[in-house]
Write an enzyme that holds these catalytic residues in place. Sequence first.
Site, PDB file in Angstrom:
ATOM      1  N   GLU A   1       0.836  -1.202   0.000  1.00 46.74           N
ATOM      2  CA  GLU A   1       0.000   0.000   0.000  1.00 46.74           C
ATOM      3  C   GLU A   1       0.872   1.255   0.000  1.00 46.74           C
ATOM      4  O   GLU A   1       1.861   1.341   0.742  1.00 46.74           O
ATOM      5  CB  GLU A   1      -0.877  -0.055   1.255  1.00 46.74           C
TER       6      GLU A   1
ATOM      7  N   THR B   1     -11.900 -58.413  -6.520  1.00 44.99           N
ATOM      8  CA  THR B   1     -12.739 -59.438  -7.140  1.00 44.99           C
ATOM      9  C   THR B   1     -14.203 -59.123  -6.894  1.00 44.99           C
ATOM     10  O   THR B   1     -14.642 -59.036  -5.738  1.00 44.99           O
ATOM     11  CB  THR B   1     -12.401 -60.824  -6.563  1.00 44.99           C
TER      12      THR B   1
ATOM     13  N   GLY C   1      -2.341 -60.624   6.511  1.00 41.23           N
ATOM     14  CA  GLY C   1      -0.978 -60.249   6.862  1.00 41.23           C
ATOM     15  C   GLY C   1      -0.461 -59.122   5.990  1.00 41.23           C
ATOM     16  O   GLY C   1       0.689 -58.707   6.110  1.00 41.23           O
TER      17      GLY C   1
ATOM     18  N   GLY D   1     -11.336 -60.910   7.433  1.00 40.02           N
ATOM     19  CA  GLY D   1     -10.242 -61.752   6.987  1.00 40.02           C
ATOM     20  C   GLY D   1      -8.916 -61.031   7.134  1.00 40.02           C
ATOM     21  O   GLY D   1      -8.806 -59.841   6.837  1.00 40.02           O
TER      22      GLY D   1
ATOM     23  N   SER E   1     -21.647 -47.034 -15.849  1.00 36.80           N
ATOM     24  CA  SER E   1     -20.649 -48.100 -16.001  1.00 36.80           C
ATOM     25  C   SER E   1     -20.134 -48.227 -17.421  1.00 36.80           C
ATOM     26  O   SER E   1     -19.123 -48.894 -17.653  1.00 36.80           O
ATOM     27  CB  SER E   1     -21.255 -49.444 -15.560  1.00 36.80           C
TER      28      SER E   1
ATOM     29  N   ARG F   1     -21.652 -47.621  13.257  1.00 34.29           N
ATOM     30  CA  ARG F   1     -22.347 -48.743  12.612  1.00 34.29           C
ATOM     31  C   ARG F   1     -22.554 -49.904  13.587  1.00 34.29           C
ATOM     32  O   ARG F   1     -23.640 -50.486  13.651  1.00 34.29           O
ATOM     33  CB  ARG F   1     -21.553 -49.194  11.385  1.00 34.29           C
TER      34      ARG F   1
ATOM     35  N   CYS G   1      -5.532  -3.368   2.098  1.00 30.76           N
ATOM     36  CA  CYS G   1      -5.356  -3.483   3.551  1.00 30.76           C
ATOM     37  C   CYS G   1      -6.650  -3.676   4.345  1.00 30.76           C
ATOM     38  O   CYS G   1      -7.197  -4.762   4.380  1.00 30.76           O
ATOM     39  CB  CYS G   1      -4.581  -2.286   4.057  1.00 30.76           C
TER      40      CYS G   1
ATOM     41  N   LYS H   1      -9.149   2.632  -2.158  1.00 35.76           N
ATOM     42  CA  LYS H   1      -9.436   1.845  -0.957  1.00 35.76           C
ATOM     43  C   LYS H   1     -10.882   2.077  -0.535  1.00 35.76           C
ATOM     44  O   LYS H   1     -11.373   3.208  -0.523  1.00 35.76           O
ATOM     45  CB  LYS H   1      -8.476   2.266   0.154  1.00 35.76           C
TER      46      LYS H   1
ATOM     47  N   ASN I   1     -22.977 -64.819   9.598  1.00 37.93           N
ATOM     48  CA  ASN I   1     -24.303 -65.353   9.944  1.00 37.93           C
ATOM     49  C   ASN I   1     -24.251 -66.100  11.265  1.00 37.93           C
ATOM     50  O   ASN I   1     -25.152 -65.979  12.111  1.00 37.93           O
ATOM     51  CB  ASN I   1     -24.797 -66.283   8.848  1.00 37.93           C
TER      52      ASN I   1
END
Length: 647
Positions: free
Chosen positions: A46, A478, A359, A356, A630, A344, A168, A115, A457
Amino acid sequence: MKHGFVKVAAAVPFVRVADCEYNVERIEALVLEADAKGVEIITFPELSITGYTCGDLFLRPFLNDQAEAALLRLAERTAHTSVLIIVGMPIRIQSQLFNAAVALQSGQILGAIPKTYLPNYREFQEARWFAAARDLKLAHVQIGRFQVPIGHNVLFRSGKLTIGIEICEDMWTPYTPGTRLALYGAQIIFNLSASNELAGKNTYLRSLISGLSSQNLCGYVYASAGYGESSTDTVFTGKGFIAEVGKLLIETPRFTYEERLIISDIDVMRIDNDRMTTNSFNDSIVDHTERGLLTEIPFRLRTHEESHDVDRQIEQNPFLPESRKRDERAEEMFDIQVCGLSQRLRFIGARHAVLGISGGLDSTLALLVTVAAFDALGLPREGIIAVTMPGLGTSDHTKNNAIELMQGLGVTSRTIDITEACMQHFAAIGHDPEVQDVVFENTQARERTQILMDLANKYNAPVIGTGDLSELALGWCTFNGDHMSMYSVNAGIPKTAIQIIVSRMAEIEKFGAELSKVLRSVVDTPISPELKPTNAKGDIDQKTEDVVGPYELHDFFLYNFLGYGYPPQKIFYMAKVAFKDKYDAKSIKRWLREFYRRFFAQQYKRNCLPDGPKVTAVSLSPRGYWRMPSDVSSNAWLAEVDALSEE
């Protein structure tokens, strides 16, 4: 403007109060330096031509005449440059004096902005000397031989870029001129300031600039008066900031007796994408703008060929950028996962959960999240039914990691070998197990999912999914196998982030020192689905990244494609900059093409995803973020990738 990046600068020159000739010499020197570095727009503080602390000298016509003459000399001396220059100076119109910003380029004065809000409290007395923008009675001002637009209703446009200017105090008000200009289309706001130093003020200023750039979905470039200003009653140290949508890209160091020039690239393409996808921003445009109210002044940006390379860090991992807050963000991401799963489990009244454990990275994080959720709910860890299911490609290394992990966490562990079941299935469908194709691999994945669903289940429990965001993007899962679960805790976390989160859990020993050793072993293990036999030494032979490409590249592509909507050409350019020391252009192009091919072809898997928490700005949930048919053609994207130069 190169690939949507605009190179901007905030400059703070030395000043001598009321010595306009000296001041424009220092401004000129910084302009020349910035121009040589490819800067396209530069702002100064300024009243930078006169100095901010002139006091009642502002009311002397001689000083104002000196300022105008100095501005014209600056325009002449910088006529050979292409940078748009924004400087501050007093402008006299009839009997009124305005604290104004003036824009000039290539020897031409383009326009002036007075300004809007004048501070007249505490140490500031601007209303003593200046009139506010609202008091302006004319739309043009004569500066030398130039008659230029003046007013607060002024924007500057070059092609797809529009910029606005405020001064400013304007930014400290409830509804800033910059906000208004952003709603009229300005993607970058430049602020010329003279903000004095006060203890604690700099922290507030940083948050204000960050907040304004976030709220207005814009870039913000700020330059404040520096050394040479009078310290009779105030101290000025020359602050500079460049921000983009909430992130400070660069800032000047404080209390350093030197001139400042900070340079960064603002990503206008990212800003445009954010605005296009944020409906509330567009609703605000309707509520707060009127057609035809603003004046647009044209200027010229450098051409693509004239532009320099990008002057900012491009993060290799945009999901978890390199910074001192990376660890904090990794822990926050983990906590979000835990919170989502806890809700949940609480809602369905579950006292058990099934998952599952291979590792590998994904199932390790999913198990840690589940354990933390059970702890938070006061449920015994024994209620977690963790199952390792060695098959035709399982290595001893990952199997042992899985067992140590389950035992170390105190969950109920099961080992169920799927080899015999898979061989029986091959016989039933007439498949030769020596043919290790997609049938061979997916049979194992679906056999494991069947076991988990049946156990769910049995225990009246949900199956906790382990698949991650990167796998979903590439379709590396998959269908109706590991693709399916009742709640997928990793669905919002990319592979590269999972590595960092698991490493962080090991580092802070969240689950104990002994278990941290196992977690580090998991992180160091090559990423593999382990669906093909190990080699003669018993080591993993099937490595995912050998097939689909490096996850760090795919995660980079994913974030910039979905998060910012960038086209292939820009993603390719950014990847070359970000990974210049790791991958050549040919490799980046190869894997970028693979990313698009897989992403479009695998949308059908994402259209039926199980529930899972959104953790970062990018998600593939068909309910909460990404919706795509899709059968969309990928031809246009692949064609652009194929046309990219590998030079």
